[in-house]
Design a protein around this motif. Structure first.
Motif: not given
Length: 339
Positions: A55-56, A80-83, A114-115, A122-123
Motif C-alpha cells: 500500500t502507498t 504492485q501498489l495499492g492505493g 480491509r482494502v 477491486a472497489i
C-alpha cells in the motif's frame, strides 16, 4: 510482507527497457516476497515477477526501504501498489523508479474488506475516472511503465459495457497494458480466497476485450495451470500470468524460457536450483535470518516425485529444530538428485 529484518539495501539501477509480459508470476500476498522471487528467478530468467501488493501508506509512512528492497537478480521485476490517492501513488512510483523497478502496477482487483474500506483494489472498478487520475499521476511522475491489474467486473457493475468503460477511461490516461483476472469480484459475502474460486472464469469476456481494444496489451490471469494452456492462451492474448500454480508447483517455471520465449539454454534441474539457492540461504543465515523465511517458498519444488513428502517435512517441520540448517538443506537436496 514478512516481518523479518531485511539484510541488504534497496538496489538502484539505470532505467531498463520495458519488460516482456508474455509470462509473469502474479503478485500474491505473503507469498511473492523477495526470497520467493529470488528462488523463482533461478528457474526462469525471462518471467516477469511481481512483488506482493504494497500500500502507498506502508511505503510513505512505514519502512520504505524494507518494502522496496530486492535483489538485483530478481529483474525483470514489477512493484504492485495499492492505493487511490493520485499524489501518493505518484510519490511511490518515483520511489519505485529510484529503486530500479521495471514496472509499477496498480491493484484494481483485490476484493478484501480491509482494502475496500481504504478504497484499494477491486472497489476501484466502480470509479474508472479515479483510476485514470491515478494512472495519469504516476505516468506524469515517472518514465517507468505503469500498468493496471483488474477484474472483469464487480457485483453490481459486471456488464461488459461497464468493463469497456473502465478500460477505455483508463486507456485515455495513457495506460497501454492491462492484466485481466477473468472473474468478477464479489465484494460482499465472499472472502478473498473464495473470490479466487467461486466466481466463474470468463476467458471469453477477456478475449472480447482484446478484440475490442486490439491496440492494448491484454494479459490473461486466472485459473491457468499448465504451459500447454499458456501456449493456447497466447494465441489470443499478449501475455499470461500465473498465480497459485506457479507458487505451489514452481518447477513449472523451469521450462518457461524454452517453451514460451524460445531460449536454447538448458532446463535447470530441481537439484541445480536448490544448489544455486544455497549461497543465498547461507548469506541470509549469516545476517541473522531464519532459513524458514526462504525454504517455506520452495516446498513445491518437491511436487510430483517419490520422496516429495520427506522433502517437504525436512524443510517445513524438521527445519525448526535443526542445529545445522544448511546440513538439513543438503539432506533435502539429496532427495532431488536426478529429478
Amino acid at each position: 510482507m514478512n516481518s523479518e529484518k531485511a539484510s541488504s539495501p534497496v538496489n538502484s539501477s539505470p532505467l531498463r527497457p520495458e519488460p516482456s509480459r508474455r509470462f509473469s508470476v502474479a503478485p500474491m500476498m505473503d507469498w511473492t516476497d523477495r526470497h520467493c522471487r529470488f528462488f523463482l528467478r533461478l528457474l526462469s530468467k525471462h518471467a516477469l515477477l511481481y512483488t506482493e501488493m504494497v500500500t502507498t501508506g506502508a511505503i510513505l509512512h512505514g519502512d520504505h526501504e524494507r518494502f522496496l528492497r530486492h535483489n538485483e537478480a530478481e529483474h525483470p521485476l514489477a512493484l504492485q501498489l495499492g492505493g487511490s490517492v493520485p499524489a501518493d501513488l505518484a510519490a511511490c512510483a518515483r520511489m519505485a523508479e529510484a529503486a530500479g523497478y521495471d514496472e509499477v502496477n496498480l491493484n484494481v482487483g483485490c476484493p478484501s474488506d480491509r482494502v475496500q474500506n481504504n478504497m484499494i483494489g477491486a472497489i476501484l472498478m466502480a470509479h474508472p475516472a479515479l483510476v485514470a487520475d491515478c494512472v495519469k499521476a504516476m505516468r506524469d511522475a515517472v518514465s517507468t511503465p505503469v500498468t493496471v491489474k483488474h477484474r472483469i467486473g464487480i457485483n453490481g457493475r459486471d456488464s461488459y459495457a461497464e468493463l469497456c468503460d473502465f478500460v477505455g477511461t483508463v486507456k485515455e490516461a495513457g495506460c497501454t497494458s492491462f492484466t485481466v483476472h477473468a472473474r468478477i469480484a464479489i465484494l460482499e459475502g465472499l472472502s478473498p480466497k473464495e473470490n479466487r474460486d467461486i466466481p466463474p472464469l470468463r476467458y471469453d469476456v477477456a478475449a472480447q476485450l482484446k478484440r475490442d481494444f486490439p491496440d492494448l496489451e491484454i494479459v490473461l490471469n486466472g485459473g491457468i495451470k499448465t504451459l500447454e494452456a499458456c501456449q493456447e492462451h497466447l494465441q489470443t492474448f499478449d501475455g499470461v500470468m500465473l498465480g497459485r500454480e506457479a507458487y505451489h508447483n514452481p518447477y513449472l517455471l523451469a521450462e518457461v524460457d524454452q517453451r514460451l520465449f524460445g531460449s536454447d539454454a538448458p532446463v535447470i534441474s530441481r537439484a541445480e536450483a536448490l544448489t544455486q539457492l544455497r549461497p543465498y540461504i547461507a548469506e541470509h543465515l549469516a545476517t541473522g535470518g531464519s532459513m524458514h523465511h526462504i525454504t517455506r517458498h520452495i516446498l513445491g519444488l518437491g511436487t510430483g516425485f517419490p520422496g516429495a513428502r520427506k522433502f517437504r517435512q525436512l524443510l517445513s517441520v524438521d527445519i525448526h529444530k535443526a542445529s545445522d540448517p544448511l546440513a538439513l538443506l543438503d539432506q533435502a537436496g539429496a532427495l532431488l538428485e536426478g529429478r
